[in-house]
Design an enzyme around this catalytic site. Sequence first.
Site, short mmCIF file in Angstrom:
data_model
loop_
_atom_site.label_atom_id
_atom_site.label_comp_id
_atom_site.label_asym_id
_atom_site.label_seq_id
_atom_site.Cartn_x
_atom_site.Cartn_y
_atom_site.Cartn_z
N CYS A 60 0.82 -1.21 0.00
CA CYS A 60 0.00 0.00 0.00
C CYS A 60 0.85 1.26 0.00
CB CYS A 60 -0.88 0.02 1.23
SG CYS A 60 -1.89 -1.45 1.39
N ARG B 280 5.12 0.24 -6.40
CA ARG B 280 5.05 -0.72 -5.31
C ARG B 280 3.98 -1.78 -5.54
NH1 ARG B 280 5.58 0.90 0.23
NH2 ARG B 280 7.70 1.66 0.39
N TRP C 209 -3.19 -2.71 -1.73
CA TRP C 209 -2.88 -4.06 -2.18
C TRP C 209 -3.69 -4.98 -1.29
CZ3 TRP C 209 0.46 -8.17 -0.18
CH2 TRP C 209 0.78 -9.13 -1.15
N ASN D 295 -1.90 1.18 6.20
CA ASN D 295 -1.03 0.16 5.64
C ASN D 295 -0.70 -0.80 6.76
OD1 ASN D 295 0.72 -1.34 4.13
ND2 ASN D 295 2.27 0.26 3.89
N GLY D 296 -0.88 -2.10 6.54
CA GLY D 296 -0.59 -3.08 7.59
C GLY D 296 -1.81 -3.93 7.88
N GLU E 243 16.25 -19.19 -9.26
CA GLU E 243 16.04 -17.75 -9.44
C GLU E 243 15.60 -17.45 -10.88
OE1 GLU E 243 15.52 -15.29 -7.80
OE2 GLU E 243 16.04 -13.55 -9.01
N LYS F 174 12.09 -15.64 -12.01
CA LYS F 174 12.03 -14.42 -12.85
C LYS F 174 11.04 -14.61 -13.98
CE LYS F 174 13.33 -12.01 -10.85
NZ LYS F 174 13.97 -12.10 -9.58
N GLU G 15 7.26 -14.86 -12.69
CA GLU G 15 6.61 -13.69 -12.11
C GLU G 15 6.30 -12.59 -13.12
OE1 GLU G 15 10.68 -12.25 -9.85
OE2 GLU G 15 8.79 -11.56 -9.04
N HIS H 35 13.83 -38.67 -11.24
CA HIS H 35 13.00 -39.12 -10.12
C HIS H 35 11.57 -38.59 -10.23
CE1 HIS H 35 16.47 -40.89 -8.25
NE2 HIS H 35 17.13 -39.76 -8.45
N LYS I 91 6.06 -4.96 -4.50
CA LYS I 91 7.50 -4.83 -4.35
C LYS I 91 7.96 -5.16 -2.93
CE LYS I 91 11.68 -3.97 -5.54
NZ LYS I 91 12.31 -5.10 -6.25
C1 F6R Z 1 11.20 -11.61 -6.83
C2 F6R Z 1 11.29 -10.78 -5.64
C3 F6R Z 1 10.76 -11.33 -4.36
C4 F6R Z 1 11.56 -10.77 -3.18
C5 F6R Z 1 10.93 -11.22 -1.85
C6 F6R Z 1 11.73 -10.73 -0.66
O1 F6R Z 1 11.75 -10.98 -7.93
O2 F6R Z 1 11.73 -9.67 -5.70
O3 F6R Z 1 10.77 -12.72 -4.37
O4 F6R Z 1 12.88 -11.23 -3.27
O5 F6R Z 1 9.62 -10.72 -1.76
O6 F6R Z 1 11.80 -9.35 -0.64
P1 F6R Z 1 12.91 -8.59 0.17
O7 F6R Z 1 14.22 -8.92 -0.44
O8 F6R Z 1 12.56 -7.14 0.04
O9 F6R Z 1 12.82 -9.08 1.58
#
Ligand code: F6R
Length: 613
Positions: free
Chosen positions: A2, A27, A76, A102-103, A486, A490, A493, A509, A608
Amino acid sequence: MCGITGYVGPRPGVRTVIEMLRRLEYRGYDSAGVAVAAQGGGDMRIVKAAGKLAVLESQLQDHWETHGAAIAHTRWATHGGPTTPNAHPHFSQDGKIALIHNGIIENYQELRAELITEGFVFASETDTEVMVHLVDRAFQKRGSMEAAIREALTLVTGAYSIAVCSSHELETLYCAKTASPLILGLGEGENFLASDIPAVMRYTRSVIVLEDGDFAKITPAGVTLTDLTGGAIHREPFAVTWDEQTAEKGGFPHFMLKEIHEQPRALADTLRGRLTDSERVFIPELEGFTKEQLASFSHIHIVACGTAYHAGMVAKRFFENLLRRPVEVSVASEFRYSDPLVSQQTLCFIISQSGETADTLAALREAKRLGATIVSVVNVVGSSIARESHACVYTQAGPEICVASTKAYVTQLMVLYLIGLHLAAVEERITDETHQGFVRDLVALPDAVESVIGNALLVEDLAAKLADRSVFFYLGRGYDYAVALEAALKLKEISYLHAEAYAAGELKHGPLALIEPGVIVVCLATQPAVFDKMLSNIKEVAARGGTVVGVVYENEHRLDTTADHLLRIPAVRPELSPIVSIVPMQLLAYLVAQQRGCDIDMPRNLAKSVTVE
Ligand code: F6R
């Protein structure tokens, strides 16, 4: 997560808070709203809309230039779907008080039941709405907004930052925080509040970062800071020196591509100040860790979420090899409820780009409660995780705006390599020669990454061929397995394609049953010690008709006849290859998502900074 903005002063309130919100759009959110206590009195004007800010703006034509204290919010969804009634601000039944939040209010169900019994009617499914009715109820008794908000805050439990405006008190905003970030921007005859600094940067550079438990009364003339019980407090404003351009796209079509291109610089910045003239690593933030203290740690635990967790997987292998100690790596949301085996003998690493991820922060607090020593690796300076750790080593990635993490990930890896080497040197576990060899190879990484980015056209060509496929597998062994995880994250997402990562040896397996013509199998093969094993796995895939995309060092030719496509990267020391091999994977994900017309910087359903559990 948010976004919160607020403004009091001579500018048109509505326009100002919406313009501020635009700076926080990155965000991620699913609805938005604004409230203004219009000058001249009358009820609050409140407009809300599901969807992006543009939808809200289209409904604001009559209010755009309205003057008065205003608050605005991007939501959000957590409690209740992303609908217009659930969007913030929430307001009192008489429409005179508006509140954004927010929260999470943890006890909202009991409070909601209590308020309904007393005759309050709820217009939304949110936890937030209880708060505005509590403020309203207290205002009826006390006749003071400040006293009413304070009383309401004593009744709620959970994590929040809130902002309130009201037609009972024109030209005044209130805000309070117990967890989620909140800042004040100080102007001349005007003042601002926001959930993040970029929202106020175009109006003022003088900022106060509120701490948990702070309460602020904000008027055009100034701000009054107290704790939640009313005791006066002082927080020193600081001058924001960032360039506004650093928070903008800088000519790239998306923040993600800009951030991929920023990686060589971010890596070089992360090395800066951490290498000595004699080619050794020295991390000033870890200066206090002596050989004796390090010897007292029987094991290491790494905790993080998502991409940061994948960085932790690389670190596990690196630390175990260098420090000869068991290293466990856990997903924060699992760790916090697992009754973890953590004690005073545990050195715990917490990795987080934002420094505000709710699960990671809770894991940190749990590890600390159990006696662990906490070292965090964080990008956002002054964030909660940074503040609550015993030591924090910052990555120097700069603001990362795209939801999908790129430059934060590679700088996390860089910091973790540096930490491993620093600790190994303090413990005298590596020779000077090994140490210096690593340092030289670390210094070469920004150039290696630059050269991969320079070959982006080859990846573009491949992306065009793969964008219509729907199933992707990523395979690797050792360090390559961590990168495969990873790389798959990417792709999924930002392109919404199904992508799975496996340790290549696991293929037979189970997952091998899924390999058939049309399935793309990206095979990371940068580890000499297991190259032959990887080659066998790749042949298993090719034999079943899977399309093989090999990721290999530029001097490697053993896949030339087996792979359908090859992405070549500069040869680097195998332990360090994740920093380089992830780059073509980021580009591939980006370019496939671009071909598919996806909303790359703000992928659906994601945010984010995940500051709720
Ligand atoms: C994926 C991504 C998320 C963050 C995760 C942790 O691209 O960015 O998987 O890595 O939400 O976020 P942080 O690093 O801010 O704790």
